[in-house]
Design a protein around this motif. Structure first.
Motif, PDB file in Angstrom:
ATOM      1  N   ASP A   1      44.519   0.142  60.808  1.00  6.06           N
ATOM      2  CA  ASP A   1      45.237   0.353  59.551  1.00  6.06           C
ATOM      3  C   ASP A   1      46.631  -0.245  59.604  1.00  6.06           C
ATOM      4  N   ALA A   2      47.186  -0.330  60.805  1.00  8.43           N
ATOM      5  CA  ALA A   2      48.521  -0.902  60.971  1.00  8.43           C
ATOM      6  C   ALA A   2      48.602  -1.623  62.313  1.00  8.43           C
TER       7      ALA A   2
ATOM      8  N   ALA B   1      52.581   3.984  51.993  1.00  3.71           N
ATOM      9  CA  ALA B   1      52.559   3.117  50.817  1.00  3.71           C
ATOM     10  C   ALA B   1      51.153   2.612  50.517  1.00  3.71           C
ATOM     11  N   GLU B   2      50.337   2.500  51.548  1.00  5.67           N
ATOM     12  CA  GLU B   2      48.962   2.040  51.366  1.00  5.67           C
ATOM     13  C   GLU B   2      47.992   3.205  51.172  1.00  5.67           C
ATOM     14  N   GLY B   3      48.539   4.420  51.075  1.00  7.99           N
ATOM     15  CA  GLY B   3      47.705   5.592  50.825  1.00  7.99           C
ATOM     16  C   GLY B   3      46.954   6.096  52.044  1.00  7.99           C
TER      17      GLY B   3
ATOM     18  N   ASP C   1      38.747  -2.721  53.363  1.00  7.78           N
ATOM     19  CA  ASP C   1      38.964  -1.848  52.206  1.00  7.78           C
ATOM     20  C   ASP C   1      40.423  -1.749  51.792  1.00  7.78           C
ATOM     21  N   ARG C   2      41.345  -2.155  52.657  1.00  3.06           N
ATOM     22  CA  ARG C   2      42.764  -2.021  52.317  1.00  3.06           C
ATOM     23  C   ARG C   2      43.576  -3.069  53.075  1.00  3.06           C
ATOM     24  N   ARG C   3      44.827  -3.217  52.686  1.00  9.15           N
ATOM     25  CA  ARG C   3      45.714  -4.159  53.375  1.00  9.15           C
ATOM     26  C   ARG C   3      46.149  -3.604  54.731  1.00  9.15           C
TER      27      ARG C   3
ATOM     28  N   LEU D   1      54.866   3.746  59.743  1.00  8.18           N
ATOM     29  CA  LEU D   1      54.432   4.984  59.065  1.00  8.18           C
ATOM     30  C   LEU D   1      54.705   4.919  57.576  1.00  8.18           C
ATOM     31  N   ASP D   2      55.852   4.387  57.183  1.00  8.97           N
ATOM     32  CA  ASP D   2      56.164   4.232  55.761  1.00  8.97           C
ATOM     33  C   ASP D   2      55.176   3.286  55.090  1.00  8.97           C
TER      34      ASP D   2
END
Length: 463
Positions: free
Chosen positions: A410-411, A337-339, A433-435, A332-333
């Motif tokens: 996303d994770a 951090a990745e918005g 689009d994101r890490r 979750l953190d």
């Protein structure tokens, strides 16, 4: 039925008037009938090894479907190499039979082995009702010269304070007429036959010297490793519990050190590995949690029944129980951090069984971890090619998929490193689009630190 099982007169080992050599011969030629109560994941392998040694074993279980399967030469336990073939061979030879009639099995046996579950209740108190029931059944068929052997893990003093009085009371026999010993199983799923036959020394301890002697004689034939007779049954009980307590407290220390990772600014796992090069240091590796039928329970066998305060054990249990939530919050953190708002996040959990390669979920850390992610609003998907248990994880909030149904997330949280995951391209699971936030709960994915598309967060590993 084998020739050995047609023996008209059985031989007693406790207070026997036979020589030691005659007792050993009787044990291995079928003249000493054995009943093994409990034919579960450890009980059936134990019954099988007893059968190949003694040629005369009756397995007892309350589940009629288990008994029927064994009587047909089938094996209901999976994941144990060579067990199915061994059971089929022993049943065909007449060395192994099975029944739900525990009283009749007890009447025919001279050695009574019990290996049934001993867990804890919702108040963390040991559950001994199954053991009590098994002993009561044995008591109905107990005769002078018989010996009862408990292999199930028990709180120390259970044999002398609970089981011995029960057997005396319900059998009508006096203390000197039968034996009782504690000989703990030291077996892991996936290697049961190897372990029982002699991967480790066998601990034996009786309520009297004669019980210890008989147990040592029996396991000297069963186990090819060293037989270690200890002072009494309570010492033997303590040995098994102490093994679990050591592992739990050691893992607890490692996990507590992992919680300091950010403040220390180091890779704690690197420091642990280096520290362990000193021969007096044996720190375990931190992780997403402690599961299984053993380690999470055995400390309660000391903390619950006894008045002595055990702050170290209690603290280790609390720390280890907290690790699944800590691991979930790591994810979750990372999302924050990745918005990414956790309520908009898709999270993949890798591995649901409590250890790799074993289809068992007792106290698996994956369950509270999923509950924590679900409570935060995340959409949780889980995959585990070994696991066949679905309902607990679905109730916790996860959607279970197969390996070929994986999408983008996303994770991703690695809880149990199943072998099939080695072929998985973790970076490909992320959104372009994101890490991808990757929480490595078992230090298996360190090679992905620094990957352009990965936000790596390992347990005990500073980022």
């Amino acid at each position: 039925m084998s020739d050995s099982q047609t023996t008209t007169e059985s031989i007693a080992l406790y207070n026997s008037d036979k020589s030691v050599d005659e007792q050993r011969a009787a044990l291995t030629n079928g003249a000493v009938p054995v009943a093994v109560t409990g034919l579960g994941k450890m009980g059936l392998p134990l019954a099988a090894v007893y059968s190949e040694t003694t040629k005369n074993v009756t397995g007892v279980d309350i589940d009629s479907s288990v008994v029927e399967a064994i009587e047909n030469g089938d094996c209901h336990i999976t994941g144990e190499p060579a067990l199915a073939d061994l059971v089929a061979e022993l049943v065909d030879d007449g060395a192994l039979t099975a029944t739900t009639d525990g009283v009749e099995a007890a009447r025919n046996a001279r050695v009574h082995v019990v290996i049934v579950p001993t867990l804890v209740d919702e108040n963390d108190q040991p559950i001994l009702s199954v053991m009590d029931s098994a002993m009561s059944t044995i008591a109905e068929g107990l005769e002078p010269g018989d010996i009862v052997i408990a292999e199930s893990t028990l709180p120390p003093r259970t044999c002398v304070d609970r089981l011995l009085p029960l057997l005396e009371r319900e059998s009508g026999l006096s203390r000197e007429e039968f034996g009782l010993a504690f000989c703990p199983e030291r077996t892991s799923s996936g290697r049961a036959l190897e372990d029982i036959r002699g991967a480790y020394p066998k601990i034996v301890g009786g309520v009297d010297e004669e019980s210890t002697r008989v147990a040592e004689l029996i396991y000297g034939e069963i186990n090819s490793n060293e037989i270690i007779p200890v002072s009494d049954a309570t010492t033997a009980e303590a040995v098994k519990v102490f093994e679990g307590v050591y592992r739990d407290t050691n893992i607890g220390v490692a996990n507590e050190l992992a919680l300091m990772t950010e403040e220390l600014g180091i890779d704690v796992t690197e420091a642990i590995e280096a520290a362990n090069t000193q021969p007096f240091c044996h720190l375990h590796i931190p992780g997403a949690g402690v599961g299984g039928h053993c380690i999470p329970y055995y400390p309660h066998f000391l903390m619950g029944p006894f008045e002595t305060d055990t702050p170290v054990m209690r603290a280790a249990r609390e720390t280890n129980d907290e690790m699944p939530r800590y691991t979930a919050n790591h994810a979750l953190d990372g999302l924050h951090a990745e918005g990414v708002d956790p309520e908009d996040a898709r999270v993949l959990v890798l591995g649901l069984t409590y250890r790799p390669g074993v289809n068992e979920i007792e106290k698996t850390p994956a369950l509270p971890l999923i509950e924590e992610l679900d409570a935060a609003g995340a959409s949780v998907t889980a995959v585990d090619p070994v696991n066949t248990h679905t309902e607990p994880f679905e109730k916790a909030g996860a959607t279970l998929v197969s390996m070929d149904e994986l999408s983008t997330y996303d994770a991703c949280v690695l809880v149990t490193p199943q072998a099939a995951f080695e072929e998985l391209s973790i970076p490909a699971l992320g959104d372009s689009d994101r890490r991808l936030v990757l929480v490595d709960g078992r230090q298996e994915l360190k090679h992905l630190r620094g990957h352009d598309s990965i936000h790596y967060r390992g347990i005990g590993i500073n980022v």
